[in-house]
Design a protein around this motif. Structure first.
Motif, mmCIF file in Angstrom:
data_model
loop_
_atom_site.group_PDB
_atom_site.id
_atom_site.type_symbol
_atom_site.label_atom_id
_atom_site.label_comp_id
_atom_site.label_asym_id
_atom_site.label_seq_id
_atom_site.Cartn_x
_atom_site.Cartn_y
_atom_site.Cartn_z
ATOM 1 N N THR A 383 -4.573 10.391 -0.170
ATOM 2 C CA THR A 383 -3.933 10.636 -1.468
ATOM 3 C C THR A 383 -3.515 12.102 -1.528
ATOM 4 O OG1 THR A 383 -6.143 11.008 -2.407
ATOM 5 C CG2 THR A 383 -5.152 8.855 -2.769
ATOM 6 N N TRP A 384 -2.431 12.349 -2.255
ATOM 7 C CA TRP A 384 -1.999 13.729 -2.404
ATOM 8 C C TRP A 384 -1.405 13.948 -3.790
ATOM 9 C CZ3 TRP A 384 3.208 15.664 -2.584
ATOM 10 C CH2 TRP A 384 4.196 14.693 -2.405
ATOM 11 N N ASN A 385 -1.318 15.209 -4.177
ATOM 12 C CA ASN A 385 -0.748 15.567 -5.469
ATOM 13 C C ASN A 385 0.062 16.843 -5.336
ATOM 14 O OD1 ASN A 385 -3.355 17.161 -5.323
ATOM 15 N ND2 ASN A 385 -2.497 17.994 -7.223
ATOM 16 N N ALA A 386 0.997 17.031 -6.244
ATOM 17 C CA ALA A 386 1.830 18.233 -6.266
ATOM 18 C C ALA A 386 2.188 18.549 -7.707
ATOM 19 C CB ALA A 386 3.102 18.037 -5.434
ATOM 20 N N ALA A 387 2.289 19.841 -8.022
ATOM 21 C CA ALA A 387 2.627 20.252 -9.383
ATOM 22 C C ALA A 387 3.439 21.540 -9.335
ATOM 23 C CB ALA A 387 1.373 20.448 -10.224
ATOM 24 N N LEU A 388 4.381 21.649 -10.256
ATOM 25 C CA LEU A 388 5.209 22.845 -10.419
ATOM 26 C C LEU A 388 5.230 23.209 -11.889
ATOM 27 C CD1 LEU A 388 7.347 24.975 -9.528
ATOM 28 C CD2 LEU A 388 9.082 23.194 -9.904
ATOM 29 N N SER A 389 4.827 24.429 -12.211
ATOM 30 C CA SER A 389 4.878 24.892 -13.598
ATOM 31 C C SER A 389 5.867 26.044 -13.701
ATOM 32 C CB SER A 389 3.493 25.339 -14.078
ATOM 33 O OG SER A 389 3.003 26.403 -13.299
ATOM 34 N N LEU A 390 6.665 26.007 -14.778
ATOM 35 C CA LEU A 390 7.716 27.002 -15.006
ATOM 36 C C LEU A 390 7.513 27.626 -16.376
ATOM 37 C CD1 LEU A 390 10.760 24.867 -13.785
ATOM 38 C CD2 LEU A 390 9.569 26.642 -12.485
ATOM 39 N N ASP A 391 7.536 28.959 -16.434
ATOM 40 C CA ASP A 391 7.463 29.668 -17.707
ATOM 41 C C ASP A 391 8.867 29.735 -18.297
ATOM 42 O OD1 ASP A 391 4.760 30.059 -17.304
ATOM 43 O OD2 ASP A 391 5.051 32.010 -16.328
ATOM 44 N N LEU A 392 9.137 28.888 -19.312
ATOM 45 C CA LEU A 392 10.464 28.838 -19.910
ATOM 46 C C LEU A 392 10.698 29.997 -20.869
ATOM 47 C CD1 LEU A 392 10.728 25.018 -20.677
ATOM 48 C CD2 LEU A 392 11.393 26.257 -18.606
ATOM 49 N N ALA A 393 9.650 30.428 -21.534
ATOM 50 C CA ALA A 393 9.707 31.546 -22.468
ATOM 51 C C ALA A 393 8.288 32.030 -22.657
ATOM 52 C CB ALA A 393 10.336 31.115 -23.792
ATOM 53 N N GLU A 394 8.112 33.031 -23.504
ATOM 54 C CA GLU A 394 6.767 33.532 -23.732
ATOM 55 C C GLU A 394 5.896 32.442 -24.345
ATOM 56 O OE1 GLU A 394 4.461 37.226 -25.984
ATOM 57 O OE2 GLU A 394 6.629 36.956 -26.212
ATOM 58 N N ARG A 395 4.808 32.109 -23.665
ATOM 59 C CA ARG A 395 3.846 31.092 -24.089
ATOM 60 C C ARG A 395 4.493 29.711 -24.250
ATOM 61 N NH1 ARG A 395 0.558 34.056 -28.859
ATOM 62 N NH2 ARG A 395 2.668 34.712 -29.419
ATOM 63 N N LEU A 396 5.480 29.429 -23.434
ATOM 64 C CA LEU A 396 6.097 28.103 -23.378
ATOM 65 C C LEU A 396 6.246 27.713 -21.913
ATOM 66 C CD1 LEU A 396 7.431 25.683 -24.801
ATOM 67 C CD2 LEU A 396 9.622 26.908 -24.612
ATOM 68 N N GLU A 397 5.654 26.590 -21.539
ATOM 69 C CA GLU A 397 5.565 26.213 -20.134
ATOM 70 C C GLU A 397 5.977 24.760 -19.934
ATOM 71 O OE1 GLU A 397 2.201 26.406 -16.565
ATOM 72 O OE2 GLU A 397 1.580 26.125 -18.644
ATOM 73 N N LEU A 398 6.742 24.513 -18.879
ATOM 74 C CA LEU A 398 7.096 23.167 -18.443
ATOM 75 C C LEU A 398 6.360 22.894 -17.144
ATOM 76 C CD1 LEU A 398 8.822 20.552 -18.543
ATOM 77 C CD2 LEU A 398 10.576 21.808 -17.256
ATOM 78 N N LEU A 399 5.684 21.748 -17.080
ATOM 79 C CA LEU A 399 4.913 21.400 -15.882
ATOM 80 C C LEU A 399 5.341 20.024 -15.400
ATOM 81 C CD1 LEU A 399 1.201 22.244 -15.352
ATOM 82 C CD2 LEU A 399 2.097 20.071 -14.532
ATOM 83 N N LEU A 400 5.781 19.949 -14.148
ATOM 84 C CA LEU A 400 6.180 18.693 -13.507
ATOM 85 C C LEU A 400 5.166 18.381 -12.408
ATOM 86 C CD1 LEU A 400 9.992 19.483 -13.092
ATOM 87 C CD2 LEU A 400 8.887 18.277 -14.985
ATOM 88 N N SER A 401 4.693 17.129 -12.346
ATOM 89 C CA SER A 401 3.651 16.815 -11.375
ATOM 90 C C SER A 401 3.808 15.401 -10.838
ATOM 91 C CB SER A 401 2.260 16.977 -12.002
ATOM 92 O OG SER A 401 2.077 16.082 -13.071
ATOM 93 N N TYR A 402 3.243 15.209 -9.666
ATOM 94 C CA TYR A 402 3.154 13.900 -9.015
ATOM 95 C C TYR A 402 1.744 13.761 -8.470
ATOM 96 C CZ TYR A 402 3.528 10.348 -5.367
ATOM 97 O OH TYR A 402 3.310 9.254 -4.569
ATOM 98 N N GLY A 403 1.148 12.594 -8.668
ATOM 99 C CA GLY A 403 -0.197 12.394 -8.156
ATOM 100 C C GLY A 403 -0.425 10.955 -7.751
ATOM 101 N N GLU A 404 -1.242 10.772 -6.717
ATOM 102 C CA GLU A 404 -1.609 9.440 -6.261
ATOM 103 C C GLU A 404 -3.077 9.187 -6.580
ATOM 104 O OE1 GLU A 404 1.500 9.149 -2.487
ATOM 105 O OE2 GLU A 404 -0.641 9.399 -2.123
ATOM 106 N N GLY A 405 -3.404 7.920 -6.730
ATOM 107 C CA GLY A 405 -4.782 7.553 -7.009
ATOM 108 C C GLY A 405 -5.112 6.217 -6.378
ATOM 109 N N PHE A 406 -6.415 5.927 -6.279
ATOM 110 C CA PHE A 406 -6.822 4.601 -5.812
ATOM 111 C C PHE A 406 -8.165 4.250 -6.422
ATOM 112 C CE2 PHE A 406 -8.994 7.266 -2.758
ATOM 113 C CZ PHE A 406 -10.121 6.550 -2.365
ATOM 114 N N HIS A 407 -8.384 2.940 -6.552
ATOM 115 C CA HIS A 407 -9.646 2.419 -7.069
ATOM 116 C C HIS A 407 -10.270 1.525 -6.011
ATOM 117 C CE1 HIS A 407 -12.656 0.281 -9.343
ATOM 118 N NE2 HIS A 407 -12.026 -0.860 -9.172
ATOM 119 N N ALA A 408 -11.503 1.845 -5.619
ATOM 120 C CA ALA A 408 -12.184 1.076 -4.587
ATOM 121 C C ALA A 408 -12.739 -0.218 -5.165
ATOM 122 C CB ALA A 408 -13.310 1.902 -3.989
#
Length: 628
Positions: A383-408
């Motif tokens: 499994t793997w994950n990735a995330a990118l966060s961008l500071d759009l303005a002062e104290r304003l943030e956009l976060l884009l992410s991808y994540g995988e999961g599994f249940h045994a």
């Protein structure tokens, strides 16, 4: 119930009011990145309940607290100790990982964590991470991770005593001692809770017409010592045990069953600063989930399931430079099952290695993680994950992410003893998920807020399939699900009132049939308002949930409902605190799930009824914290 419009109205209104002071300091969190960090740096949407929140809200149980989290649906039924199911972002109840001080609590037999049996008196903090974390934690973290931290000691010596009494003949007693100095801190506590309960069945047939009581004894111990400036260690113990009565709801002639339960965890850790840029932490854990069910009137209700888990983890944090950090870890655990049923396998191990890189640059940050699990039963899983966060303005943030999961698959899924009508399937593969998420979060005008939109695709869902000729049933990997939703959280102070709002829109759908997954509320809203008036404090809670379906075919619908609660406290002196709360003030009659009752001993026809939930209730408590 159009909760989306209502949530928008409540969220917008505070923006036009002036807050005199900031609402609260930002907490530190551990669960999202498996290391201590400020909440604003966590890449996953996270809700935190600290000890002050637990006391202010006068939480009666862990599910009571968690029902306030955006995207959470709680279902409590009247069978087998009022078993609680928690659906996080629409994922199945066994697809959310629950930890206590880093130790897995989910039972190996059912995959569920018995949250209803945990006492809030033993809890320091709860962190709820919404979204997949399998790249850090491995199996069962599809919907997210809930981590419960037990109480910790502080400098000095602080004894505590609490007595409470209320509706349903409820009585609670707890005492504890907390203390420490610059090198050592500890906390020791014990509690006893008893209640006569109420009748959970609507039809109240035979023995099911009685009240279903609960008796729970709780114990906790935590100890941490700093050996030197670079080395510290600690341990924690939590034990909850008692007896819970429940209804024999699926029988024509109900018996009188009860469950003797025991849920416990033990954790130990050693943490060292091995070099200026290298810190290392070793963790050892043990957990037990014991359930012994007995019924003098119905032999079918006599069974036991006891699961045990030993675990170890080695975590290493490397600060490569001021902008880059690397987390390297090894995980291992072994599950064991003891039951009066004849399972073909009763043990299995899992070992894993993972790595996660973080970069924090000027105006942006990245995260990339990978984990490899090797399991004795189902082989390997990546499994793997990735995330990118961008500071759009002062104290304003956009976060884009991808994540995988599994249940045994659980022991029940794999090895349940074969009978004439049911048997486990040892060839099951893990359930797998992929999640895409966008978060927008900010901190403006003394208001901390966040909006999250997500989409999760789950494959190889384990579903029980019946042969139309032999009626033999077995679990198989055949279904797929799509979980998508929108979450809103907001926290601020408005004219002296502390306001915390959470709202969720959810579409949990079976991709094969197009039906809505059962027992999930599509719309939910929770609002807490609290204010201090000198020695007095007051607060209200309003929660609303839309209707939900009880079955996969969407033929049985459960009506939505709203609940109103109030609380107050009086600081009589520095040592004495009176508290009172009233839940379900309007005495709302509602159900979270249905049960079926056969109309004859041959089950030729059945009727469906809603589990009865508690009506108006009150609890009065007195806390004594003497100054030593």
């Amino acid at each position: 119930m159009k909760l989306s419009r209502l949530a928008l109205a409540i969220a917008v209104l505070p923006g036009f009011a002036l807050a005199a002071e900031p609402y609260t300091a930002e907490p530190l969190v551990i669960t999202s990145g498996r290391q201590t960090e400020p909440l604003r740096q966590a890449t996953a949407a996270t809700t935190v309940f600290e000890r002050a929140d637990i006391e202010r809200l006068q939480a009666s149980s862990v599910p009571d607290l968690l029902s306030r989290v955006p995207g959470v649906s709680i279902v409590q039924n009247g069978g087998r100790g009022s078993l609680t199911s928690l659906f996080l972002r629409g994922a199945n109840a066994n697809q959310t990982l629950v930890l206590v001080d880093g130790v897995r609590l989910n039972a190996a037999a059912s995959g569920l964590a018995r949250l209803e049996f945990l006492s809030p008196e033993q809890i320091e903090r709860i962190e709820v991470v919404r979204g997949p974390r399998s790249a850090l934690y491995g199996a069962d973290a599809i919907g997210g991770v809930i981590q419960i931290f037990t109480r910790q000691g502080e400098a000095g010596l602080q004894p505590r005593l609490r007595l409470a009494a209320g509706s349903q003949q409820s009585f609670e007693r707890s005492l504890g001692l907390s203390g420490g100095d610059q090198h050592t801190r500890f906390d020791l506590g014990a509690s006893l809770a008893e209640r006569a309960g109420f009748d959970r069945s609507q039809d109240a047939r035979g023995n099911d017409g009685d009240h279903d009581g609960l008796r729970r004894k709780s114990f906790n111990l935590s100890l941490e010592h700093r050996f030197s400036e670079r080395l510290k260690g600690g341990l924690s113990l939590v034990d909850q045990r008692g007896e819970s009565e429940y209804d024999d709801l699926f029988s024509f002639a109900p018996g009188n069953p009860s469950e003797r339960f025991s849920v416990s965890t033990a954790a130990a850790h050693l943490e060292a600063q091995l070099a200026e840029r290298w810190s290392s932490r070793l963790e050892l854990g043990h957990s037990e989930d014991k359930s012994d069910n007995r019924d003098p009137l119905n032999a079918d209700n006599n069974y036991s399931f006891n699961t045990y888990r030993d675990s170890a983890a080695w975590l290493n944090t490397l600060r490569l430079d001021e902008a880059n950090q690397l987390l390297l870890g090894l995980d291992w655990f072994e599950d064991r099952l003891s039951t009066d049923s004849d399972f073909s396998q009763s043990e299995r191990w899992n070992q894993a290695a993972f790595v996660q890189h973080r970069h924090r640059g000027d105006g942006f940050a990245t995260e990339l993680g990978l984990r490899h699990d090797k399991n004795e039963q189902f082989g390997s899983e990546n499994t793997w994950n990735a995330a990118l966060s961008l500071d759009l303005a002062e104290r304003l943030e956009l976060l884009l992410s991808y994540g995988e999961g599994f249940h045994a698959p659980t022991f029940n899924d794999l090895y349940y003893p074969t009978s004439a009508f049911y048997g486990g399937n040892p060839n099951l593969a893990p359930e797998r998920s992929k999640t895409y998420e966008a978060q927008l979060r900010g901190d403006h005008l003394s208001t901390r807020w966040s909006v999250s939109a997500y989409r999760t695709e789950v494959e190889d869902l384990i579903t029980v399939v019946s042969d139309p000729v032999t009626f033999f049933s077995t679990p198989m990997n055949i279904n797929q699900a799509r979980l998508q939703g929108l979450e809103l959280s907001l926290e601020r102070e408005v004219l002296g009132w502390q306001a915390v709002l959470g709202a969720s829109l959810l579409d949990p759908r079976d991709r094969d049939s197009g039906h809505t997954l059962p027992r999930r509320a599509k719309r939910s809203l929770s609002l807490d308002l609290d204010r201090q008036f000198g020695a007095f404090a007051a607060g209200i809670t309003w929660q609303a949930f839309s209707g939900r379906y009880d079955d996969a075919a969407n033929t049985r619908e459960i009506a939505g409902y709203g609940l109103l609660g109030a609380r107050a406290s009086w600081r009589m002196s520095d040592e004495l605190l009176w508290q009172i709360k009233v839940d379900n003030i309007l005495d709302k009659d509602y159900s979270q799930a249905l049960y079926s009752r056969p109309n004859d001993p041959f089950f030729s026809s059945v009727n469906y009824y809603g589990y009865r939930e508690e009506g108006r209730s009150a609890l009065l408590s007195l806390s004594w914290t003497p100054q030593l």
